[in-house]
Design a protein around this motif. Structure first.
Motif, short mmCIF file in Angstrom:
data_model
loop_
_atom_site.label_atom_id
_atom_site.label_comp_id
_atom_site.label_asym_id
_atom_site.label_seq_id
_atom_site.Cartn_x
_atom_site.Cartn_y
_atom_site.Cartn_z
N SER A 181 15.47 -19.85 -23.35
CA SER A 181 14.48 -18.80 -23.15
C SER A 181 13.10 -19.30 -23.53
O SER A 181 12.96 -20.16 -24.40
CB SER A 181 14.84 -17.56 -23.99
N ARG A 182 12.12 -18.76 -22.90
CA ARG A 182 10.75 -19.21 -23.17
C ARG A 182 9.79 -18.05 -22.87
O ARG A 182 10.02 -17.24 -21.98
CB ARG A 182 10.40 -20.41 -22.28
N ASP A 183 8.71 -17.96 -23.65
CA ASP A 183 7.70 -16.93 -23.42
C ASP A 183 6.90 -17.32 -22.19
O ASP A 183 6.05 -18.22 -22.25
CB ASP A 183 6.79 -16.82 -24.64
N THR A 184 7.18 -16.67 -21.06
CA THR A 184 6.52 -17.08 -19.82
C THR A 184 5.03 -16.82 -19.86
O THR A 184 4.28 -17.43 -19.10
CB THR A 184 7.14 -16.36 -18.61
N SER A 185 4.55 -15.93 -20.73
CA SER A 185 3.11 -15.70 -20.81
C SER A 185 2.37 -16.96 -21.24
O SER A 185 1.19 -17.13 -20.94
CB SER A 185 2.80 -14.55 -21.77
N ALA A 186 3.07 -17.85 -21.93
CA ALA A 186 2.45 -19.11 -22.35
C ALA A 186 2.07 -19.97 -21.16
O ALA A 186 1.19 -20.82 -21.25
CB ALA A 186 3.38 -19.88 -23.28
N LEU A 187 2.74 -19.75 -20.04
CA LEU A 187 2.45 -20.52 -18.84
C LEU A 187 1.05 -20.23 -18.31
O LEU A 187 0.49 -21.02 -17.56
CB LEU A 187 3.48 -20.24 -17.75
N LEU A 188 0.50 -19.08 -18.68
CA LEU A 188 -0.84 -18.71 -18.21
C LEU A 188 -1.89 -18.88 -19.29
O LEU A 188 -3.02 -18.42 -19.13
CB LEU A 188 -0.83 -17.25 -17.71
N ARG A 189 -1.51 -19.53 -20.38
CA ARG A 189 -2.48 -19.80 -21.43
C ARG A 189 -3.14 -21.15 -21.14
O ARG A 189 -2.49 -22.18 -21.10
CB ARG A 189 -1.79 -19.84 -22.79
N THR A 190 -4.44 -21.12 -20.89
CA THR A 190 -5.16 -22.32 -20.46
C THR A 190 -6.47 -22.44 -21.23
O THR A 190 -6.85 -21.53 -21.97
CB THR A 190 -5.49 -22.25 -18.95
N PRO A 191 -7.21 -23.54 -21.06
CA PRO A 191 -8.54 -23.64 -21.68
C PRO A 191 -9.46 -22.49 -21.28
O PRO A 191 -10.35 -22.12 -22.05
CB PRO A 191 -9.05 -24.99 -21.17
N LEU A 192 -9.26 -21.92 -20.09
CA LEU A 192 -10.08 -20.79 -19.65
C LEU A 192 -9.83 -19.57 -20.53
O LEU A 192 -10.76 -18.94 -21.03
CB LEU A 192 -9.80 -20.47 -18.19
N THR A 193 -8.56 -19.23 -20.72
CA THR A 193 -8.25 -18.06 -21.54
C THR A 193 -8.66 -18.27 -22.99
O THR A 193 -9.10 -17.34 -23.67
CB THR A 193 -6.76 -17.71 -21.47
N GLU A 194 -8.54 -19.50 -23.47
CA GLU A 194 -8.91 -19.79 -24.85
C GLU A 194 -10.42 -19.72 -25.06
O GLU A 194 -10.91 -19.14 -26.03
CB GLU A 194 -8.39 -21.18 -25.25
#
Length: 394
Positions: free
Chosen positions: A2-15
């Protein structure tokens, strides 16, 4: 696994921008008002106010409206250095500590240094590799690259070619624009190495857009990308827009005829734009002195906000210009910003999770006992300055 799929959309842009999803709403003239930016921000995206077409006396109020509604300055302001109130835009972005500014024909190093000192990120939009490199040299913190599919002023290089070129040439996060409206597109951009996507047409075609119904209907009705074409008739530069009678009339007119059309429309609506007769004559004198053959283009360029206003504000789509990305032909209904953003994010997560699942099922060398690469395993070449991290299983 299992994996937190929201992490897939965490990028330098969101940070860097502090938004939930790597999705940017661009600053479309007469469209990106406070209400659209508020709707984008609340839905988890990052929005830019269209400072180039907001009257100077209203600009600060629009900024305050977004801050009051969203609880912070986590949005951006777009402007051009050639607009009359460019200095005001710079000062307000710094005064209110907006998260970012965007621009095309950008400010100089001194102005960019002011933004940096205030913690305001500089995110110019470019349509060519050389412009991307120059923007970074001047101090850009991030870049938005717009491929030729994009609307309004656009280059001639498709996004699929321009994006890898720029990723290989710069070391700042890159946002991909031009042709995006779906989660599949976002997943593809992230897999290629982009930090996110930027969309204009998709946000204009929402229920949160201030665009009049008659004009929106023209966008929804277009179902052939070839009817969203490039013309040079407005100001001599590449403009992608929906074909309409006004553009066809401009293209068919002689240089003198184009000048007559430009002057007539400018004079008719000059009160709404603040363009005085003296200003118009001044523009004409300078144009004639510099290059008589480009007089009609010069006047039409100065008159462009009026042409946009006629269609995008007053609701007469056949009497103004209709800037649009080719992606409008793939959008058949109007949704809210929240529906658009959450729909794109959900689809992108599903696409990336499926790719991750495939990667976890197959060892790259075909051997069952060797470590295998997990998502993100589709990365730029080793020489790329924007590599995505690799994970290997024990």
């Amino acid at each position: 696994m299992s994996r937190d799929t929201s992490a897939l959309l965490r990028t330098p842009l969101t940070e860097k921008l502090g938004c939930r999803y790597p999705i940017v709403q661009t600053a479309m003239g007469w469209v990106a008002d406070a209400n659209l930016v508020i709707a984008t921000t609340r839905a988890g995206g990052f929005g830019f106010l269209a400072g180039a077409t907001i009257a100077a006396e209203r600009l600060e109020g629009e900024i305050q409206k977004v801050i009051a509604a969203t609880g912070g300055s986590n949005f951006g302001l777009n402007f051009h250095m050639f607009q009359d109130n460019a200095a005001q835009c710079v000062d307000l972005a710094i005064q209110y500590r907006l998260k970012a500014v965007s621009y095309g024909r950008g400010p100089d190093k001194k102005t960019i240094a002011r933004f940096k000192a205030a913690g305001v990120l500089c995110i110019p939009t470019v349509g060519a590799l050389k412009h991307a490199v120059k923007a970074v040299e001047l101090g850009a913190d991030m870049l938005t690259i717009q491929g030729g599919e994009g609307g309004g002023h656009t280059g001639g290089v498709p996004t699929t070619i321009l994006l890898p070129q720029v990723l290989d040439a710069v070391k700042v996060p890159v946002i991909a624009a031009g042709g995006y409206s779906t989660g599949r597109g976002l997943a593809a951009a992230l897999a290629a190495g982009a930090a996110g996507i930027a969309m204009g047409t998709r946000f204009m075609m929402t229920t949160d857009s201030p665009t009049p119904p008659a004009t929106l209907q023209r966008y929804v009705a277009v179902d052939d990308p070839q009817k969203i074409r490039v013309t040079l008739a407005v100001d001599g530069m590449r403009h992608r827009m929906i074909d309409n009678p006004f553009i066809r009339r401009l293209e068919a007119a002689s240089p003198f005829g184009r000048l007559a059309i430009a002057l007539k429309s400018a004079w008719h609506w000059k009160r709404q734009t603040g363009m005085s007769a003296g200003h118009m004559l001044g523009v004409l004198r300078r144009a004639i002195k510099e290059d008589p053959s480009t007089v009609s283009q010069t006047v039409m360029s100065a008159n462009q906000p009026v042409l946009l206003q006629r269609s995008m504000v007053e609701g007469f789509p056949d009497e103004g210009i209709l800037p649009s990305g080719q992606v409008a032909a793939a959008i058949g209904e109007l949704q809210s910003c929240r529906q658009v953003i959450e729909g794109i994010a959900g689809e992108a997560e599903a696409c990336l999770a499926a790719l991750l699942s495939r990667a976890e099922c197959v060892a790259p060398d075909g051997g069952p006992d060797k470590p295998f690469v997990r998502w993100p395993d589709v990365v730029p070449a080793a020489s790329s300055p924007n590599p995505l991290p690799l994970e290997t299983a024990p």
